[in-house]
Write an enzyme that holds these catalytic residues in place. Structure first.
Site, mmCIF file in Angstrom:
data_model
loop_
_atom_site.group_PDB
_atom_site.id
_atom_site.type_symbol
_atom_site.label_atom_id
_atom_site.label_comp_id
_atom_site.label_asym_id
_atom_site.label_seq_id
_atom_site.Cartn_x
_atom_site.Cartn_y
_atom_site.Cartn_z
ATOM 1 N N ASP A 290 8.857 -12.276 7.806
ATOM 2 C CA ASP A 290 7.481 -11.251 7.334
ATOM 3 C C ASP A 290 8.070 -10.055 6.652
ATOM 4 O O ASP A 290 8.559 -9.285 7.045
ATOM 5 C CB ASP A 290 6.762 -10.737 8.494
ATOM 6 C CG ASP A 290 5.689 -10.003 8.179
ATOM 7 O OD1 ASP A 290 5.489 -9.719 7.139
ATOM 8 O OD2 ASP A 290 5.087 -9.242 9.246
ATOM 9 N N ASN B 229 3.312 -9.775 0.549
ATOM 10 C CA ASN B 229 1.854 -9.600 -0.036
ATOM 11 C C ASN B 229 2.173 -8.768 -1.298
ATOM 12 O O ASN B 229 2.254 -7.719 -1.589
ATOM 13 C CB ASN B 229 1.340 -8.660 0.881
ATOM 14 C CG ASN B 229 0.767 -9.267 2.160
ATOM 15 O OD1 ASN B 229 1.070 -10.570 2.116
ATOM 16 N ND2 ASN B 229 0.389 -8.397 2.996
ATOM 17 N N HIS C 157 4.965 -6.200 13.350
ATOM 18 C CA HIS C 157 3.733 -6.023 13.134
ATOM 19 C C HIS C 157 2.917 -6.527 14.166
ATOM 20 O O HIS C 157 3.134 -7.528 14.826
ATOM 21 C CB HIS C 157 3.082 -6.521 11.600
ATOM 22 C CG HIS C 157 1.981 -6.068 11.459
ATOM 23 N ND1 HIS C 157 0.791 -6.554 11.592
ATOM 24 C CD2 HIS C 157 1.532 -4.928 10.789
ATOM 25 C CE1 HIS C 157 -0.352 -5.754 11.302
ATOM 26 N NE2 HIS C 157 0.074 -4.818 10.676
ATOM 27 N N ALA D 277 -0.984 -11.573 5.340
ATOM 28 C CA ALA D 277 0.542 -12.134 5.950
ATOM 29 C C ALA D 277 0.193 -12.476 7.386
ATOM 30 O O ALA D 277 1.102 -13.114 7.966
ATOM 31 C CB ALA D 277 1.389 -10.646 6.022
ATOM 32 N N SER D 278 -0.823 -11.960 8.102
ATOM 33 C CA SER D 278 -1.114 -12.478 9.388
ATOM 34 C C SER D 278 -1.501 -13.897 9.430
ATOM 35 O O SER D 278 -1.063 -14.409 10.534
ATOM 36 C CB SER D 278 -2.416 -11.307 9.956
ATOM 37 O OG SER D 278 -3.227 -11.164 9.034
#
Lengths: 484, 484
Positions: free
Chosen positions: B274, B303, B195, B151-152
């Site tokens: 996200d 994810n 995050h 995800a980053s």
């Protein structure tokens, strides 16, 4: 939940092991490149996921029906495109274990073994290549190795480290300058022969990279770099980063590190070495002359997942001083903190993503189950096969070899215009027995024959050469008859 | 070469299948967090790779001796840290196939099946979440899905796309502005609860991101964003990017998309969502109220490798218009060109790395071998377990639940000062039966109990709660006795 149970997994997993073994044992018999058209696969499977679980046997059966018709068989000895991708049995088995453990190794505490095995196996690998000790964690300094996903990420990571370092020093000298002013002055360097991912790293990192000319053998030379740096300094720019390539993709040429290194050091330019393909050859002492000067570099990367039998993704990167990265991009929320920070690397700070798989297992398995000598033999065998192919080309007057053969790549063409070699490639693709991609250096178009498969033998080179000469005869005949 | 032969692989691979099945079947019996000290592993293995091949049986034996003592067992029902990492049998088997094929899918021709299965399974998955059709490739528009590693990376990729789009429009309006001038004016937005990788994406991408306050339930609201945008515009900045989080890591809160979306659209700000952890829950219609407003977003990521049974690395990202990325970072050397460009996505332009594994196989296997309904059951079961745990906490006067329980995360603490909950966590870590990490929101420190393992049952929740209450009794007793 009647999800897949362990007993079903035992059956299914073992069936897949046999399938993969059979696939690789018989890969020569498959057409190397598929003949499907774009969109082929959508027609073969439903448009939505099933509501109810299917049987694993049905999924298994669909591999030959759905997947295999669309596979380009990278491990066929008839595959000579790009560079090799690694594929070995030990690496596949290690990845099963990695999948079973399924830890996410972003910090030491998230699975100490995941971090520590990477530290130690990267030391093993660094020693195998005789890297300067400043790159090794066991030397007790700042340096160490990390497994990145790809060489393109390593190039970007090094660029970001260099950028952080350059901003730091520029601010020290000019406390009134804003980051954006400094960044707009930053200028990096690479050769016109470096991989496209270097240019892309510049785009992604938001800095200018200058593409420098090479000498006649496609090598970046020190004086070219030095002149560019001087000119840019005079124009008020800040030289900060250079990428040297050992084994270019186009023609496997080697930049002259012994010349480039001192220029970089003198000018405080971060030198990153991209040896993605050829770096594996440095396990053999006789090829280390090509990396002479490496002690001047700040970072070095090569891909065991290309030519060293470790399945993708395993790009081995060493940094002399990772603190430039760690400090520049360190964000450390409470939920990721732990008591041992400082006593072991938290690799999340060394890379672009946060999460990471347990990738060092496959490196460990491969190094142990082959051993250094067998890996050396493997490299030498591929280079020997390339030289054998070179001799076949050279023995045929209609062809020429366009670049000195040093590793497992032979660059060759039909003598004459570029068009005739382009037509040769078209014919080869149409015939479909082997797979090659072309390249072009200084206006000369040529074909690249890379020795790619772990299974390749001398007889395979004969098959490839026979196919090429047959296609060439068609082309040359066609040309003489009707100008095609 | 006496490298590992196919027959040895058949034995070794099957032994590993059994090992992994045994490991997961008996994972409850292992201590969830290791007690090793940093540097433990280096002492257990040689300092150099072996010269000669070792036996696979010796490598196998070293898993228990070297690796397991350093493993944090993410799939133990006693593991409640971070968020879940996925681990399922179908995904592991699919990865064996991916390793056997070992293609590098950077372009369509490099293995058509690798690209096409990703296109279609990402459509499957998008339909399972009822994503707006603009995100799906099958709608025939520009949009589509891609499997990123993490995800980053998705956050960074979206940021880079937004940056390219903003530069494009700013230049159109002000042809005399330099890129560096524009970049220095760019400003992005996220909430203080997003995050850490969002902040890091800003650092990596070289743009400013503003961290905005949330409401009392840790949600970013539309008016907060709108005011920030207005203020920044007045100051001459260019708002270009916003990240909304569905299911924050700290406390699993959900930003208010219905409010945020229109603000972004009106201001030409790229909205990235996200939903790394919580996105999986949207396979259940009853949770889709939390993603209302998603049709306003430009990109969306969650994810499957967290909460949807597909082993890492599988981060599912959809983009409405990937051309901003493709055009901004497209470098296309001769050796990567092919005849079908334009007829199928070349995913290398959609991501940071060049190379990519055949990752869609594991998504395909999981979706088929579970089916939509079993995946829904799985999500509901985890949420049910979290609510069960919540009821245990709430029934105990000494404790409080600090955030509404919506997904598989329960945030709780001992009533009173932060210190007492910090000491509780220390006690729990020292006792070592379960593993939790803490978080802090608006000055309140609390513990996070995430339901992580595929194997977790109600009895495991009882074990976890019993352990927490026992540790709490020690802490509370200690506190009263000696102020510790």
């Amino acid at each position: 939940m009647d999800e897949m149970e362990a007993n079903q997994f035992r059956e299914f997993g073992k069936e897949m092991i046999d399938y993969v073994a059979d696939y690789l044992e018989n890969i020569r018999e498959r057409p190397v490149v598929p003949t499907v058209e774009p969109g082929y696969l959508r027609q073969l499977i439903p448009s939505e996921a099933p509501n109810e679980p299917e049987k694993w046997q049905d999924v298994m059966a669909d591999i030959e029906r759905v997947i295999m018709p669309g596979i380009t068989h990278w491990h066929s000895p008839k595959f000579h495109a790009y560079f090799a991708a690694a594929n070995s049995y030990p690496a596949i088995v290690a990845d099963i274990l990695s999948g079973g453990i399924a830890c996410v190794g972003f910090s030491w505490i998230a699975s100490p073994a995941c971090t520590e095995l990477e530290v130690v196996t990267m030391d093993w690998l660094g020693k195998m290549l005789d890297l300067p000790k400043e790159f090794l964690a066991c030397s007790g300094g700042k340096g160490g190795g990390i497994i990145q996903g790809t060489a393109s990420e390593a190039t970007l990571v090094a660029l970001l480290g260099a950028k952080a370092r350059a901003i730091h020093f520029a601010k020290k000298e000019h406390p009134d300058w804003k980051d954006s002013d400094i960044i707009s002055k930053l200028i990096g360097y690479t050769s016109c022969q470096s991989h496209s991912s270097v240019e892309r790293a510049g785009l992604l990192g938001g800095v200018k990279l200058r593409s420098l000319d090479t000498d006649n053998e496609s090598r970046l030379r020190g004086d070219t770099l030095e002149k560019a740096i001087e000119k840019d300094r005079e124009a008020g720019l800040i030289p900060f980063y250079a990428v040297a390539t050992l084994g270019t993709t186009a023609s496997c040429s080697f930049d002259n590190l012994e010349e480039i290194g001192p220029v970089c050091n003198k000018n405080n330019v971060w030198l990153h070495i991209d040896a993605a393909y050829a770096g594996a050859a440095f396990v053999c002492p006789e090829y280390r002359y090509l990396m002479k000067g490496i002690e001047r570099a700040d970072s070095f990367d090569f891909n065991p997942h290309k030519w060293m039998l470790v399945n993708f993704d395993c790009s081995a990167m060493w940094l002399k001083d990772p603190s430039w990265l760690v400090n520049a991009f360190n964000v450390d929320p409470l939920y990721l903190k732990h008591d041992q920070q400082g006593n072991a690397p938290d690799y999340r700070h060394w890379q672009i993503p946060l999460g990471r798989r347990f990738r060092s297992l496959k490196l460990w398995f491969v190094l142990r189950l082959y051993g250094v000598e067998k890996i050396q033999e493997y490299i030498r065998k591929h280079i020997g096969l390339a030289h054998y192919f070179e001799s076949l080309v050279k023995a045929d007057d209609r062809f020429e070899v366009t670049q000195e053969v040093v590793m497992g790549l032979v660059c060759f063409r039909l003598k004459g215009s570029n068009d005739i070699s382009k037509y040769l490639l078209k014919r080869l693709n149409k015939r479909g027995l082997i797979h090659l991609v072309p390249s072009e250096v200084r206006g000369t178009y040529f074909l690249r024959m890379a020795v790619c498969s772990r299974l390749t033998e001398k007889e395979d080179m004969d098959v490839t050469w026979k196919e090429i000469t047959e296609a060439a005869e068609e082309v040359l005949a066609g040309k003489y008859m009707n100008g095609n």
